[in-house]
Design a protein around this motif. Structure first.
Motif, PDB file in Angstrom:
ATOM      1  N   ASP A 232       0.848  -1.184   0.000  1.00  0.00           N
ATOM      2  CA  ASP A 232       0.000   0.000   0.000  1.00  0.00           C
ATOM      3  C   ASP A 232       0.890   1.243   0.000  1.00  0.00           C
ATOM      4  O   ASP A 232       1.860   1.330   0.756  1.00  0.00           O
ATOM      5  N   THR A 233       0.549   2.198  -0.851  1.00  0.00           N
ATOM      6  CA  THR A 233       1.285   3.465  -0.890  1.00  0.00           C
ATOM      7  C   THR A 233       0.978   4.336   0.314  1.00  0.00           C
ATOM      8  O   THR A 233       1.836   5.081   0.796  1.00  0.00           O
TER       9      THR A 233
ATOM     10  N   HIS B  62      -6.079   5.787   4.400  1.00  0.00           N
ATOM     11  CA  HIS B  62      -5.645   6.518   3.206  1.00  0.00           C
ATOM     12  C   HIS B  62      -5.983   8.001   3.280  1.00  0.00           C
ATOM     13  O   HIS B  62      -5.445   8.794   2.494  1.00  0.00           O
TER      14      HIS B  62
ATOM     15  N   ALA C  23       1.793  -2.808   5.645  1.00  0.00           N
ATOM     16  CA  ALA C  23       1.377  -2.335   4.325  1.00  0.00           C
ATOM     17  C   ALA C  23       1.547  -3.385   3.240  1.00  0.00           C
ATOM     18  O   ALA C  23       1.086  -3.192   2.110  1.00  0.00           O
TER      19      ALA C  23
ATOM     20  N   HIS D 152       1.389  -6.633   0.752  1.00  0.00           N
ATOM     21  CA  HIS D 152       0.459  -7.579   0.135  1.00  0.00           C
ATOM     22  C   HIS D 152       1.294  -8.622  -0.590  1.00  0.00           C
ATOM     23  O   HIS D 152       2.113  -8.284  -1.453  1.00  0.00           O
TER      24      HIS D 152
ATOM     25  N   GLU E 147      -0.858  -1.338  -7.741  1.00  0.00           N
ATOM     26  CA  GLU E 147      -1.265  -0.059  -7.143  1.00  0.00           C
ATOM     27  C   GLU E 147      -2.219   0.719  -8.051  1.00  0.00           C
ATOM     28  O   GLU E 147      -3.315   1.104  -7.595  1.00  0.00           O
TER      29      GLU E 147
ATOM     30  N   SER F 242      -5.861   1.769  -1.738  1.00  0.00           N
ATOM     31  CA  SER F 242      -5.726   0.899  -0.555  1.00  0.00           C
ATOM     32  C   SER F 242      -6.767  -0.210  -0.496  1.00  0.00           C
ATOM     33  O   SER F 242      -6.432  -1.396  -0.390  1.00  0.00           O
TER      34      SER F 242
ATOM     35  N   LEU G  90      -6.483  -3.032  -3.427  1.00  0.00           N
ATOM     36  CA  LEU G  90      -5.257  -3.762  -3.765  1.00  0.00           C
ATOM     37  C   LEU G  90      -5.464  -5.274  -3.768  1.00  0.00           C
ATOM     38  O   LEU G  90      -5.028  -5.966  -4.699  1.00  0.00           O
TER      39      LEU G  90
END
Length: 337
Positions: A89-90, A106, A134, A136, A151, A283, A286
């Motif tokens: 996750d960014t 987010h 974060a 995955h 993403e 988020s 994903l």
């Protein structure tokens, strides 16, 4: 290690930097592939709004679309993460506020975004440090190209879900860049009748290969019933066009961002009883994007025009398109080159 560093507006170079260290609760990942995003280009040119608000600053190390393999574990990280192929996750929330506790990290007021804000180093580098929370995991059926498309795929899937359309619904997508095409692909996989609006017929060249129901430029756009419209463009006039085109009581989803303010008449929104939704970050999408890539219902690999070395990233950010690149809108970087 080598990493791309943006040192000022229009200034970027590959530098030798200190490699990341896995802090408690973090891992270090060897990056296999990283995508170059429009946000990276905005940071490069200096047009990114975060640079004006102080949320981002130079030097910045970009890259938030990526995948790789975990090579180092910080204290407290379960041993099973070692050696796994992952993306992440960014959006990194504080983990403590009401928004984070409610699953809306987010939009945490104190969030950091990998490769974008708060000095959090990105993945246009040989290695990256990421909180384990974060991560995955990627199954073996998701290759490096698809892994680095998780993403943007998560963003697109959230936009599709926000339309509330199911099989037989009709969707119009404005914009044929990476996000617009991903929105169309995820919607098509769910049985939605998908149409795309491009700037011209050449803009729709790649979209023709996916078998969408309709491909249009503005003069040719038919007066069909559009149950939902997704604006995935960066054109300031298209948000109002999306509202004009959508069926009364339909839904408009805004995921594109223009460089200048857009205007629309809220009276039209009310009098048409339209639901408008904004999408920030992938988020919540994903995991679904990974599943769709893994089971083959969405194949986004044709969107990647070329995979290049880290030193060539500066040319891509500057708008250079190699003559041998494919028709896709996305460029990937292999930092090991």
């Amino acid at each position: 290690m080598r990493a791309l560093v943006l040192t000022g507006p229009g200034k970027a170079e590959v530098q030798e930097v200190e490699p990341p260290v896995a802090a408690p609760g973090e891992v270090v990942v060897d990056v296999e592939r990283a995508g170059v995003c429009g946000t990276d280009a905005e940071l490069f040119t200096g047009g990114m709004s975060y640079l004006r608000t102080g949320r981002s600053w130079y030097p910045v190390r970009p890259g938030h679309e990526w995948c790789g393999r975990v090579t180092t574990l910080g204290d407290g990280v379960p041993a099973q993460w070692l050696g796994r192929r992952v993306t992440a996750d960014t959006m990194l929330g504080c983990g403590h506020c009401d928004r984070c506790r409610a699953g809306r990290h987010h939009v945490c007021g104190d969030s950091a975004e990998i490769g974008i804000s708060r000095g959090r180093a990105g993945a246009l580098a040989e290695r990256i440090a990421v909180p384990v929370t974060a991560l995955h995991a990627l199954p073996g059926s998701v290759d490096s190209t698809m892994g680095a498309l998780v993403e943007p795929g998560g963003n697109a899937l959230r936009a599709v879900r926000a339309t509330r359309l199911g099989s037989g619904g009709r969707l119009l997508v404005l914009g044929t860049g990476t996000i617009g095409l991903l929105v169309a692909l995820f919607a098509q996989a769910e049985g939605v009748e998908v149409h795309l609006l491009g700037r011209d017929l050449e803009d729709l060249r790649l979209a023709r290969t996916f078998g969408f129901a309709g491909l249009w430029d503005r003069p040719a756009l038919p007066g069909l019933r559009w149950d939902a419209v997704v604006d995935a463009s960066n054109a300031p006039h298209l948000p109002s066009l999306a509202l004009d085109l959508v069926e009364p009581a339909g839904r408009v989803v805004y995921i594109g961002l223009a460089g200048t303010p857009s205007t629309l008449d809220s009276r039209d929104l009310v009098l048409k009883d339209v639901t408008a939704v904004g999408i920030l970050g992938g988020s919540a999408g994903l995991a679904g994007a990974i599943s769709a890539y893994a089971d083959g219902s969405v194949d986004a690999r044709p969107l990647v025009a070329a995979t290049m070395g880290l030193a060539e990233t500066v040319q891509i950010l500057g708008g250079h398109r190699p003559p041998d690149a494919g028709p896709g809108p996305k460029f990937h970087i292999d930092p090991r080159r």
